[in-house]
Write a protein that holds these residues in place. Structure first.
Motif, PDB file in Angstrom:
ATOM      1  N   GLN A   1      87.108  39.100  59.967  1.00  0.00           N
ATOM      2  CA  GLN A   1      87.391  40.361  59.537  1.00  0.00           C
ATOM      3  C   GLN A   1      88.479  41.378  59.630  1.00  0.00           C
ATOM      4  N   THR A   2      89.064  42.006  59.387  1.00  0.00           N
ATOM      5  CA  THR A   2      89.936  42.707  60.077  1.00  0.00           C
ATOM      6  C   THR A   2      88.761  44.058  59.615  1.00  0.00           C
TER       7      THR A   2
ATOM      8  N   VAL B   1      90.257  42.713  65.140  1.00  0.00           N
ATOM      9  CA  VAL B   1      90.062  41.558  64.292  1.00  0.00           C
ATOM     10  C   VAL B   1      88.333  41.644  64.548  1.00  0.00           C
ATOM     11  N   GLY B   2      87.186  41.872  63.706  1.00  0.00           N
ATOM     12  CA  GLY B   2      86.078  41.761  64.070  1.00  0.00           C
ATOM     13  C   GLY B   2      85.349  40.102  63.801  1.00  0.00           C
ATOM     14  N   ILE B   3      84.808  39.436  65.257  1.00  0.00           N
ATOM     15  CA  ILE B   3      83.672  37.811  64.983  1.00  0.00           C
ATOM     16  C   ILE B   3      82.453  38.372  64.348  1.00  0.00           C
ATOM     17  N   VAL B   4      82.630  37.722  62.754  1.00  0.00           N
ATOM     18  CA  VAL B   4      81.540  37.745  62.428  1.00  0.00           C
ATOM     19  C   VAL B   4      80.525  36.482  62.381  1.00  0.00           C
ATOM     20  N   ALA B   5      80.920  35.898  61.886  1.00  0.00           N
ATOM     21  CA  ALA B   5      80.240  34.453  62.719  1.00  0.00           C
ATOM     22  C   ALA B   5      81.116  33.154  63.676  1.00  0.00           C
ATOM     23  N   VAL B   6      80.725  32.500  64.755  1.00  0.00           N
ATOM     24  CA  VAL B   6      80.725  31.416  65.147  1.00  0.00           C
ATOM     25  C   VAL B   6      80.623  30.434  64.914  1.00  0.00           C
ATOM     26  N   GLN B   7      81.793  29.140  64.920  1.00  0.00           N
ATOM     27  CA  GLN B   7      80.936  28.033  63.977  1.00  0.00           C
ATOM     28  C   GLN B   7      80.490  27.487  65.982  1.00  0.00           C
ATOM     29  N   ALA B   8      79.091  26.810  65.969  1.00  0.00           N
ATOM     30  CA  ALA B   8      78.639  26.225  66.832  1.00  0.00           C
ATOM     31  C   ALA B   8      79.251  25.029  66.963  1.00  0.00           C
ATOM     32  N   GLY B   9      79.267  24.783  68.762  1.00  0.00           N
ATOM     33  CA  GLY B   9      80.025  24.406  70.030  1.00  0.00           C
ATOM     34  C   GLY B   9      81.747  24.192  69.482  1.00  0.00           C
ATOM     35  N   GLY B  10      82.076  25.183  68.922  1.00  0.00           N
ATOM     36  CA  GLY B  10      83.553  25.407  68.402  1.00  0.00           C
ATOM     37  C   GLY B  10      84.232  25.901  69.913  1.00  0.00           C
ATOM     38  N   PRO B  11      85.610  26.396  69.386  1.00  0.00           N
ATOM     39  CA  PRO B  11      86.016  27.205  70.296  1.00  0.00           C
ATOM     40  C   PRO B  11      85.085  28.203  71.017  1.00  0.00           C
TER      41      PRO B  11
ATOM     42  N   GLN C   1      81.333  35.964  70.686  1.00  0.00           N
ATOM     43  CA  GLN C   1      79.548  36.161  69.606  1.00  0.00           C
ATOM     44  C   GLN C   1      79.738  37.354  68.537  1.00  0.00           C
ATOM     45  N   PRO C   2      79.104  37.613  67.637  1.00  0.00           N
ATOM     46  CA  PRO C   2      79.433  37.806  66.592  1.00  0.00           C
ATOM     47  C   PRO C   2      79.228  39.003  67.386  1.00  0.00           C
ATOM     48  N   GLY C   3      80.288  40.475  66.009  1.00  0.00           N
ATOM     49  CA  GLY C   3      79.872  41.502  67.174  1.00  0.00           C
ATOM     50  C   GLY C   3      81.639  41.747  67.179  1.00  0.00           C
ATOM     51  N   ASP C   4      81.729  41.492  68.514  1.00  0.00           N
ATOM     52  CA  ASP C   4      82.974  41.282  68.925  1.00  0.00           C
ATOM     53  C   ASP C   4      84.314  41.478  67.986  1.00  0.00           C
ATOM     54  N   VAL C   5      84.842  42.498  68.777  1.00  0.00           N
ATOM     55  CA  VAL C   5      86.361  42.799  68.217  1.00  0.00           C
ATOM     56  C   VAL C   5      87.245  42.512  68.850  1.00  0.00           C
TER      57      VAL C   5
END
Length: 346
Positions: free
Chosen positions: A262-263, A274-284, A291-295
């Motif tokens: 999300q922005t 752009v903030g990372i809210v969640a990551v797909q397990a095993g995804g890129p 990780q979530p919280g990274d911008v």
């Protein structure tokens, strides 16, 4: 009297200039004949293209509005834009060759590429369009846009291919979540409301694009004349074939980070990343250590300020490409390589 004197001199001067221009630019009869022959040949080409392709163009009506479509096959599949079908599942379709309204239902819609396929119920004597290769287009090629702009069915305009391979943000609307069009064709052929989903046609009578949107001038509250965009036929035929065969898109070919985002804005409301809210397990993203919280603030050194910018950057890449992603996290900025995955299909 002075006013009339000025006008009189102006008329005289114009007459003299006109006479001079006529004397200087008059052409030999054989050249005039050749020019007329070329013009007549092009006119006949236009007429031939219209006669061959227009029967394959339809008008699509639903509670959401009116748009256009192209007959994809003899089984009644019609290709159009996802924003034309919106959230509707049933439609009324009128062929350009008649007034009969035919019922149609949604097969599948794929908003990431603004493409959808509907199917006419009980249609007969349909004339499928011939789709050409958009990869063969060159800037300057003459094209014709066919559709139902403003509800005026079976309308035809012309222009040229102004550019190819454009990455174009498509803003969200009531019936569309918004996306970034990839490899779009830019054309000078007028594209108006209702043209969406119709056909961009070459002088070989082949559909080489699906008109999708026109550039806008926010300061003037309208569209920018002579700047329109179409989905390339290579992408259209790939996705439509998947939908017809499987009922949905199964291979998007779109690059993905494998993260929900999300922005992020500063205290003044200005987008800063752009903030990372969640990551797909095993995804890129997860594999690269994001990780979530990274911008996310940049990719390959290019600033990323909002989600649309991120989508535009990803639209220029293929699954499997490696990009350098810069993120802000506790402790400062970090840049990590990420091998892009493929965006999940519909």
């Amino acid at each position: 009297m002075r006013h009339w004197g000025v006008v009189g001199h102006a008329v005289l001067a114009m007459a003299l200039v006109t006479g001079l221009a006529t004397a200087c630019t008059s052409s030999p009869p054989d050249q005039i004949s050749a020019d007329q022959s070329v013009g007549g040949s092009l006119e006949r080409q236009y007429t031939d293209v219209v006669n061959k392709v227009l029967p394959s163009i339809v008008e699509i009506q639903s509670p959401a509005g009116t748009g256009s479509g192209v007959v994809f096959d003899s089984d009644g599949h019609i290709v159009t834009n996802a924003h034309v079908v919106g959230r509707e599942s049933r439609f009324s379709v009128r062929l350009s060759t008649g007034t009969q309204q035919l019922p149609a239902t949604l097969v599948s819609s794929y908003p990431p590429d603004d493409l959808a396929v509907i199917k006419i119920e009980g249609g007969s004597n349909l004339r499928p369009a011939r789709f050409g290769r958009s990869a063969d287009l060159q800037v300057g090629d003459i094209v014709m846009a066919m559709g139902a702009p403003l509800g005026l069915e079976a309308s035809v305009t012309d222009g040229i291919v102004s550019a190819v391979g454009r990455t174009v943000p498509e803003p969200p609307s009531e019936d569309s979540p918004g996306t970034v069009l990839r490899q779009a064709i830019q054309t000078s052929a007028p594209i108006n409301p209702g043209n969406s989903g119709g056909a961009l046609v070459s002088l070989d009578s082949q559909v080489i694009g699906i008109p999708t949107l026109a550039a806008t001038l926010p300061q003037l509250g309208g569209t920018a004349p002579g700047i329109g965009f179409a989905l390339p036929s290579d992408l259209v035929t790939d996705l439509a074939t998947q939908i017809v065969a499987n009922g949905r898109v199964v291979n998007s070919h779109r690059a993905s980070l494998g993260a929900s985002v999300q922005t992020v804005t500063d205290p003044d409301g200005k987008p800063i990343g752009v903030g990372i809210v969640a990551v797909q397990a095993g995804g890129p993203a997860a594999t690269a250590g994001l990780q979530p919280g990274d911008v996310i603030t940049a990719i390959d050194g290019n600033a990323v300020t909002d989600v649309i910018t991120l989508q535009a950057v990803l639209a220029q890449h293929e699954p499997g490409d490696t990009v350098q992603v810069t993120v802000l996290r506790t402790g400062g900025a970090v840049t990590v390589p990420v091998v892009l995955g493929e965006q999940p299909a519909a």
